[in-house]
Design a protein around this motif. Structure first.
Motif, PDB file in Angstrom:
ATOM      1  N   ASN A 199       0.831  -1.206   0.000  1.00  9.22           N
ATOM      2  CA  ASN A 199       0.000   0.000   0.000  1.00  9.22           C
ATOM      3  C   ASN A 199       0.864   1.252   0.000  1.00  9.22           C
ATOM      4  OD1 ASN A 199       0.838  -0.665   2.663  1.00  9.22           O
ATOM      5  ND2 ASN A 199      -0.670   0.752   3.492  1.00  9.22           N
ATOM      6  N   TYR A 376      -5.848  -4.492   3.759  1.00  9.79           N
ATOM      7  CA  TYR A 376      -5.140  -4.559   2.481  1.00  9.79           C
ATOM      8  C   TYR A 376      -4.162  -5.719   2.463  1.00  9.79           C
ATOM      9  CZ  TYR A 376      -0.847  -2.594   4.495  1.00  9.79           C
ATOM     10  OH  TYR A 376       0.289  -2.396   5.231  1.00  9.79           O
ATOM     11  N   ARG A 379      -6.130  -9.013   2.203  1.00  6.62           N
ATOM     12  CA  ARG A 379      -6.644  -9.170   0.843  1.00  6.62           C
ATOM     13  C   ARG A 379      -5.532  -9.552  -0.129  1.00  6.62           C
ATOM     14  NH1 ARG A 379      -8.322  -4.259   0.271  1.00  6.62           N
ATOM     15  NH2 ARG A 379      -6.348  -3.588  -0.624  1.00  6.62           N
ATOM     16  N   ASP A 380      -4.395  -8.844  -0.053  1.00  7.79           N
ATOM     17  CA  ASP A 380      -3.312  -9.074  -1.012  1.00  7.79           C
ATOM     18  C   ASP A 380      -2.628 -10.424  -0.807  1.00  7.79           C
ATOM     19  OD1 ASP A 380      -3.895  -6.564  -1.940  1.00  7.79           O
ATOM     20  OD2 ASP A 380      -2.148  -5.592  -1.041  1.00  7.79           O
ATOM     21  N   GLU A 405     -10.012   1.366   8.223  1.00 16.91           N
ATOM     22  CA  GLU A 405     -10.253   0.701   6.947  1.00 16.91           C
ATOM     23  C   GLU A 405     -11.731   0.291   6.843  1.00 16.91           C
ATOM     24  OE1 GLU A 405      -6.134  -1.520   5.808  1.00 16.91           O
ATOM     25  OE2 GLU A 405      -7.315  -2.449   7.395  1.00 16.91           O
TER      26      GLU A 405
END
Length: 494
Positions: A199, A376, A379-380, A405
């Motif tokens: 990110n 993030y 998810r990644d 978030e």
């Protein structure tokens, strides 16, 4: 975050900051900085909303802790320190700027404390905290009394920072927000370089470029240390050497400058033989299991060797290394179940930690209570995190901890639990904090190992798990509290 606007190390001293106020002082990074300033004799205050374990120690050192966030907390303050987690519209940030106070990012305040010292900065995607702690203890054993700031607490010392009298300053250098680029190390230790914090960086190439930039900031009279066994560390070494920088490497690789051989790990710890440029250094032992912990220890040995410190100090310090809180931290035993806490949330560090805890469990089962850290990242790395969790026998999953978030449809722990490669009856998502200890108590059996893993709040669950396990018997006398993996841990694990 644009760190190019930050004031780099060597520009000001800690004494230049006057009376210092830290927003969110209970977090481990901010608490360590506050402890450093307090042991240096500087006036410190801080604000917090939760009674974190670190706050009692700060009060004992003379710190003023406000259990609210309000403008009056800044009365008499000269410098306000914030971390990346604090939003720019936080009321104390807004008030500090309105009053014209000096406002510094945590890294800038830490950089000021380094002025006049030879900084040993430890960076890397994972392993930073343990390695920084090992290097600190080696320097302490050698009698050079370093200053240090660590992103965790050395278990038995219960300390994350200290102002020492010696010339060295050991610091954990955080790459997550690029803030490590304002440090000016004498020694740079880079444990590994893997994809994380994308990110901030966007892709692995940009992240690797930032680590190379960090390494190039090292004093030419000092040195750079990387891991020859880590692909990212090896690429970094090759890049730096092509630019004329001298880099020392460690690992089991045949071309490592400090070469490890006969590396062995068990529930009782890890050991290896070390040699450098063909010169045998002897056997290094660490009472913490895991090949990755052996690699961390090797970096500390190599650093001590290059600083021309007695290798006997390294052997003694590492042989007595008590571990770091939230890194294989032993919380206790209840009703025959051994409970640990572990900070790992990146899939590589999760895999290494769970493989090592599998060794500790022996014939028992391994149950993981996991709280993912940041949406993030979850998810990644969802497939990789799920695969790591699959090492366990059972998984209890909490919702992602990601302050600020917003979860989109299909994101978060519900999606993650579906990918964990375990039968449905051996994995469960719980939608409340209170449900997790109950679920663990229902699943755990005598001889099992339970680990809480992931985001910072999960570290507070250990005592609740022990209480829930004890409630099965009603015997409050069966809990044994410990701090780190050791010989007794192997026995307790059955």
């Amino acid at each position: 975050m644009n760190t190019a606007q930050f004031t780099p190390a060597g520009t000001r001293t800690a004494e230049d900051l006057g009376r210092i106020h830290l927003i969110g002082v209970g977090g481990v990074g901010m608490a360590g900085l506050a402890r450093l300033f307090l042991t240096r004799g500087l006036p410190v205050s801080g604000s917090e909303l939760r009674e974190w374990p670190s706050l009692a120690g700060l009060r004992a050192l003379g710190g003023t802790i406000h259990m609210t966030h309000e403008t009056a907390n800044l009365d008499g303050v000269d410098t306000v320190v914030y971390s990346t987690a604090i939003p720019q519209d936080h009321l104390e940030m807004v008030e500090a700027r309105r009053r014209g106070l000096r406002v510094l990012h945590r890294s800038e305040a830490l950089a000021a404390a380094m002025t006049g010292r030879r900084t040993v900065a430890v960076a890397g995607t994972h392993g930073k905290t343990s390695t920084t702690s090992m290097v600190t203890m080696v320097l302490q054993q050698a009698g050079v009394d370093p200053s240090f700031v660590i992103g965790g607490e050395i278990s038995e010392a219960a300390s994350s920072a200290h102002h020492g009298t010696g010339e060295y300053f050991v610091v954990e250098a955080d790459e997550s927000d690029r803030s490590f680029l304002i440090y000016r190390p004498y020694v740079s230790v880079i444990t590994n370089v893997e994809a994380d914090h994308l990110n901030t960086y966007g892709d692995l190439a940009t992240l690797e470029a930032a680590f190379a930039e960090f390494a190039r900031l090292t004093d030419p009279e000092g040195f750079i240390v990387t891991c020859a066994d880590d692909p990212g560390g090896r690429r970094l070494a090759e890049t730096l050497r092509a630019q004329g920088r001298r880099v020392w490497t460690y690992g089991e690789a045949a071309d490592a400058d400090l070469r490890m051989s006969e590396l062995a790990s068990s529930a009782r710890g890890v050991r290896f033989l070390a040699e450098i440029e063909g010169r045998p250094l002897g056997e290094i032992r660490l009472p913490i299991p895991g090949r990755h912990m052996g690699l961390n220890a090797a970096s500390a040995v190599l650093t001590a060797y290059l600083l021309e410190l007695p290798l006997t100090a390294a052997e003694a310090a590492l042989g007595a290394f008590p571990g770091v809180r939230r890194r294989f931290e032993r919380k206790g035993v209840a009703d025959g179940v051994l409970v640990y806490d572990e900070y790992a949330y990146h899939p590589t560090s999760m895999t290494l930690a769970l493989q090592t805890l599998r060794e500790v469990a022996g014939e028992g089962r391994l149950i993981v209570v996991f709280q993912p850290y940041r949406l993030y990242r979850t998810r990644d790395n969802q497939a990789e995190i799920a695969a790591a969790l699959g090492i366990a026998d059972e998984v209890v999953l909490l919702e992602v901890f990601g302050p600020g978030e917003l979860r989109g449809p299909g994101e978060g722990s519900v999606a993650l639990i579906a990918e964990v490669p375990l039968p449905a009856d051996r994995k469960v998502f719980v939608d409340s904090w209170e449900a997790a200890p109950v679920e663990v108590a229902r699943r755990a059996r005598t001889g099992d190992v339970v680990v809480t893993m992931g985001a910072p709040p999960i570290s507070l669950m250990g005592d609740e798990l022990l209480d829930a396990l004890l409630a099965r018997t009603g015997d409050a006398g069966t809990t044994a509290i410990g701090s780190a993996v050791g010989p007794d841990a192997a026995t307790a694990a059955g």
